[in-house]
Design a protein around this motif. Sequence first.
Motif, PDB file in Angstrom:
ATOM      1  N   TYR A  41       2.663   7.711  -5.718  1.00  0.00           N
ATOM      2  CA  TYR A  41       2.582   9.083  -5.324  1.00  0.00           C
ATOM      3  C   TYR A  41       2.074  10.011  -6.197  1.00  0.00           C
ATOM      4  CZ  TYR A  41       6.232  10.148  -9.040  1.00  0.00           C
ATOM      5  OH  TYR A  41       6.954  10.388  -9.801  1.00  0.00           O
ATOM      6  N   TYR A  42       1.564   9.114  -7.500  1.00  0.00           N
ATOM      7  CA  TYR A  42       0.911   9.869  -8.581  1.00  0.00           C
ATOM      8  C   TYR A  42      -0.745  10.244  -8.101  1.00  0.00           C
ATOM      9  CZ  TYR A  42       4.195   6.888 -10.893  1.00  0.00           C
ATOM     10  OH  TYR A  42       5.315   6.340 -11.433  1.00  0.00           O
ATOM     11  N   SER A  43      -1.261   9.425  -7.149  1.00  0.00           N
ATOM     12  CA  SER A  43      -2.480   9.930  -6.736  1.00  0.00           C
ATOM     13  C   SER A  43      -2.701  11.197  -5.957  1.00  0.00           C
ATOM     14  CB  SER A  43      -3.264   8.877  -5.954  1.00  0.00           C
ATOM     15  OG  SER A  43      -2.309   8.349  -5.016  1.00  0.00           O
ATOM     16  N   SER A  44      -1.537  11.328  -5.076  1.00  0.00           N
ATOM     17  CA  SER A  44      -1.267  12.631  -4.107  1.00  0.00           C
ATOM     18  C   SER A  44      -1.237  13.822  -5.159  1.00  0.00           C
ATOM     19  CB  SER A  44       0.053  12.315  -3.334  1.00  0.00           C
ATOM     20  OG  SER A  44      -0.345  11.285  -2.505  1.00  0.00           O
ATOM     21  N   LEU A  45      -0.636  13.523  -6.239  1.00  0.00           N
ATOM     22  CA  LEU A  45      -0.260  14.776  -7.325  1.00  0.00           C
ATOM     23  C   LEU A  45      -1.649  15.213  -7.772  1.00  0.00           C
ATOM     24  CD1 LEU A  45       3.065  13.866  -9.024  1.00  0.00           C
ATOM     25  CD2 LEU A  45       2.550  15.542  -7.256  1.00  0.00           C
ATOM     26  N   VAL A  46      -2.737  14.177  -8.421  1.00  0.00           N
ATOM     27  CA  VAL A  46      -3.755  14.595  -9.180  1.00  0.00           C
ATOM     28  C   VAL A  46      -4.910  15.037  -8.192  1.00  0.00           C
ATOM     29  CG1 VAL A  46      -3.107  13.068 -10.952  1.00  0.00           C
ATOM     30  CG2 VAL A  46      -4.512  12.196  -9.180  1.00  0.00           C
ATOM     31  N   TYR A  47      -4.573  14.451  -6.832  1.00  0.00           N
ATOM     32  CA  TYR A  47      -5.768  14.853  -6.090  1.00  0.00           C
ATOM     33  C   TYR A  47      -5.759  16.190  -5.288  1.00  0.00           C
ATOM     34  CZ  TYR A  47      -8.761  10.543  -6.240  1.00  0.00           C
ATOM     35  OH  TYR A  47      -9.579   9.742  -6.804  1.00  0.00           O
TER      36      TYR A  47
ATOM     37  N   HIS B  61       5.793   9.448   2.512  1.00  0.00           N
ATOM     38  CA  HIS B  61       6.272   8.884   1.176  1.00  0.00           C
ATOM     39  C   HIS B  61       7.720   8.735   1.168  1.00  0.00           C
ATOM     40  CE1 HIS B  61       2.576  10.423  -1.553  1.00  0.00           C
ATOM     41  NE2 HIS B  61       2.277  10.426  -0.282  1.00  0.00           N
ATOM     42  N   GLY B  62       8.497   9.595   1.545  1.00  0.00           N
ATOM     43  CA  GLY B  62      10.001   9.176   1.539  1.00  0.00           C
ATOM     44  C   GLY B  62      10.168   8.037   2.300  1.00  0.00           C
ATOM     45  N   LEU B  63       9.789   7.725   3.494  1.00  0.00           N
ATOM     46  CA  LEU B  63       9.906   6.526   4.527  1.00  0.00           C
ATOM     47  C   LEU B  63       9.432   5.212   3.680  1.00  0.00           C
ATOM     48  CD1 LEU B  63       9.124   7.986   7.957  1.00  0.00           C
ATOM     49  CD2 LEU B  63      11.531   7.238   6.994  1.00  0.00           C
ATOM     50  N   THR B  64       8.357   5.521   2.967  1.00  0.00           N
ATOM     51  CA  THR B  64       7.625   4.443   2.050  1.00  0.00           C
ATOM     52  C   THR B  64       8.572   3.857   1.005  1.00  0.00           C
ATOM     53  OG1 THR B  64       5.454   5.089   2.733  1.00  0.00           O
ATOM     54  CG2 THR B  64       5.689   3.578   0.976  1.00  0.00           C
ATOM     55  N   TYR B  65       9.304   4.897   0.380  1.00  0.00           N
ATOM     56  CA  TYR B  65      10.146   4.469  -0.474  1.00  0.00           C
ATOM     57  C   TYR B  65      11.067   3.709  -0.196  1.00  0.00           C
ATOM     58  CZ  TYR B  65       8.132   8.638  -3.344  1.00  0.00           C
ATOM     59  OH  TYR B  65       7.254   9.391  -3.812  1.00  0.00           O
ATOM     60  N   LEU B  66      11.922   3.831   1.059  1.00  0.00           N
ATOM     61  CA  LEU B  66      12.888   3.076   1.618  1.00  0.00           C
ATOM     62  C   LEU B  66      12.485   1.847   1.995  1.00  0.00           C
ATOM     63  CD1 LEU B  66      14.400   6.136   3.855  1.00  0.00           C
ATOM     64  CD2 LEU B  66      15.275   5.476   1.448  1.00  0.00           C
ATOM     65  N   ASP B  67      11.223   1.733   2.684  1.00  0.00           N
ATOM     66  CA  ASP B  67      10.926   0.716   3.313  1.00  0.00           C
ATOM     67  C   ASP B  67      10.564  -0.424   2.014  1.00  0.00           C
ATOM     68  OD1 ASP B  67       9.938  -0.884   5.532  1.00  0.00           O
ATOM     69  OD2 ASP B  67       7.937  -0.637   4.455  1.00  0.00           O
ATOM     70  N   MET B  68      10.138   0.219   0.830  1.00  0.00           N
ATOM     71  CA  MET B  68       9.877  -0.496  -0.380  1.00  0.00           C
ATOM     72  C   MET B  68      11.160  -1.632  -0.821  1.00  0.00           C
ATOM     73  SD  MET B  68       7.153   1.776  -2.642  1.00  0.00           S
ATOM     74  CE  MET B  68       7.394   0.596  -4.040  1.00  0.00           C
ATOM     75  N   GLU B  69      12.281  -0.903  -0.602  1.00  0.00           N
ATOM     76  CA  GLU B  69      13.521  -1.527  -1.168  1.00  0.00           C
ATOM     77  C   GLU B  69      13.678  -3.132  -0.710  1.00  0.00           C
ATOM     78  OE1 GLU B  69      15.704  -0.531  -3.229  1.00  0.00           O
ATOM     79  OE2 GLU B  69      14.681   1.532  -3.697  1.00  0.00           O
ATOM     80  N   GLN B  70      13.222  -3.297   0.470  1.00  0.00           N
ATOM     81  CA  GLN B  70      13.504  -4.788   0.769  1.00  0.00           C
ATOM     82  C   GLN B  70      12.494  -5.771  -0.181  1.00  0.00           C
ATOM     83  OE1 GLN B  70      10.985  -5.672   4.551  1.00  0.00           O
ATOM     84  NE2 GLN B  70      10.608  -3.707   4.602  1.00  0.00           N
ATOM     85  N   TYR B  71      11.417  -5.233  -0.683  1.00  0.00           N
ATOM     86  CA  TYR B  71      10.621  -5.909  -1.634  1.00  0.00           C
ATOM     87  C   TYR B  71      11.112  -5.700  -2.965  1.00  0.00           C
ATOM     88  CZ  TYR B  71       7.336  -5.766   2.330  1.00  0.00           C
ATOM     89  OH  TYR B  71       6.815  -5.720   3.675  1.00  0.00           O
TER      90      TYR B  71
ATOM     91  N   LEU C 115       8.774  17.799  -2.638  1.00  0.00           N
ATOM     92  CA  LEU C 115       8.647  17.158  -1.386  1.00  0.00           C
ATOM     93  C   LEU C 115       8.776  15.729  -1.516  1.00  0.00           C
ATOM     94  CD1 LEU C 115       6.607  19.760   0.914  1.00  0.00           C
ATOM     95  CD2 LEU C 115       8.956  19.463   1.039  1.00  0.00           C
ATOM     96  N   TRP C 116       7.597  15.419  -2.361  1.00  0.00           N
ATOM     97  CA  TRP C 116       7.596  14.063  -2.234  1.00  0.00           C
ATOM     98  C   TRP C 116       8.450  13.292  -3.190  1.00  0.00           C
ATOM     99  CZ3 TRP C 116       1.454  14.763  -3.098  1.00  0.00           C
ATOM    100  CH2 TRP C 116       1.080  15.012  -2.131  1.00  0.00           C
ATOM    101  N   MET C 117       9.233  13.993  -4.118  1.00  0.00           N
ATOM    102  CA  MET C 117      10.355  13.623  -4.891  1.00  0.00           C
ATOM    103  C   MET C 117      11.611  12.957  -4.398  1.00  0.00           C
ATOM    104  SD  MET C 117       8.517  12.663  -7.762  1.00  0.00           S
ATOM    105  CE  MET C 117       9.651  12.371  -9.117  1.00  0.00           C
TER     106      MET C 117
ATOM    107  N   ASN D 275       0.800  -1.133  -0.039  1.00  0.00           N
ATOM    108  CA  ASN D 275       0.176   0.100   0.093  1.00  0.00           C
ATOM    109  C   ASN D 275       0.769   1.256  -0.033  1.00  0.00           C
ATOM    110  OD1 ASN D 275      -2.941  -1.276   0.378  1.00  0.00           O
ATOM    111  ND2 ASN D 275      -1.775  -1.917   1.957  1.00  0.00           N
ATOM    112  N   PHE D 276       0.411   2.163  -0.659  1.00  0.00           N
ATOM    113  CA  PHE D 276       1.340   3.456  -0.537  1.00  0.00           C
ATOM    114  C   PHE D 276       0.358   4.784  -0.278  1.00  0.00           C
ATOM    115  CE2 PHE D 276       3.442   7.178  -2.370  1.00  0.00           C
ATOM    116  CZ  PHE D 276       4.785   6.913  -2.202  1.00  0.00           C
ATOM    117  N   PRO D 277       0.580   5.679   0.471  1.00  0.00           N
ATOM    118  CA  PRO D 277       1.925   5.352   1.300  1.00  0.00           C
ATOM    119  C   PRO D 277       1.533   4.066   2.231  1.00  0.00           C
ATOM    120  CG  PRO D 277       0.749   7.458   2.001  1.00  0.00           C
ATOM    121  CD  PRO D 277       0.187   6.956   0.820  1.00  0.00           C
ATOM    122  N   SER D 278       2.835   3.619   2.915  1.00  0.00           N
ATOM    123  CA  SER D 278       2.760   2.472   3.745  1.00  0.00           C
ATOM    124  C   SER D 278       2.045   2.976   5.060  1.00  0.00           C
ATOM    125  CB  SER D 278       3.825   1.855   4.251  1.00  0.00           C
ATOM    126  OG  SER D 278       3.785   0.893   5.313  1.00  0.00           O
TER     127      SER D 278
END
Length: 200
Positions: free
Chosen positions: A96-102, A73-83, A114-116, A41-44
């Motif tokens: 993060y796309y949904s955050s941009l369009v909403y 978002h940043g912490l989620t990116y880092l956490d995703m690395e294990q997968y 910020l999110w990038m 799930n994003f963000p985690s």
Amino acid sequence: MNLFNVRQNLIVIEGLDKVGKSTLISNLQSHPVFGDSSFYNFPSFKFDYLRKLTKDFENTTAYLRDLSHALSHGLTYLDMEQYLRKPNWVVCDRYYYSSLVYSDPRKMNKIEKLWMEPSPPIPKIIFYMYSEHPYPAFASSREDEDPNDSMTAKHRKAIHKRYIKLFTELEKSQGSHFIKICVDDKTPEQILTEFTDHLI
């Protein structure tokens, strides 16, 4: 663009609320092709407390709200690395796309910066689920939304246009494969088949 950040095993499923993303994810989890896959799930939800924390303070500034969102978002990116280090598919429910369009279009540039950070993994494939109708026939009802509300339909149409514009730009700039799936007049099983046909 950081070409080395393109992840060949990352799939993102995006779309407006109630188009059947959760149903598709549930069906994928029991599909043999995705038996060893990771679903994210994003963000985690692990870091959702950052956003909830700011909601507890009435005088929280917009900047602090954006910052807490960016941190999650940043912490989620880092956490995703294990997968992402594993060879199996990583299927991400939203990105993060949904955050941009909403978000408010006037604030997109500030929030996007910020999110990038850090640079998010780039998915190989982006599946965008959409409906030409205000609400798909199989979507569950919600008390806070009225299918007959013209403003709701207008807002959904505007969000849809933002999604299409964003993904068209990302396909050119990042190299992600953008696939649209219209859910109208399709059962969840038919949507699942259409999804897997693009991968097999």
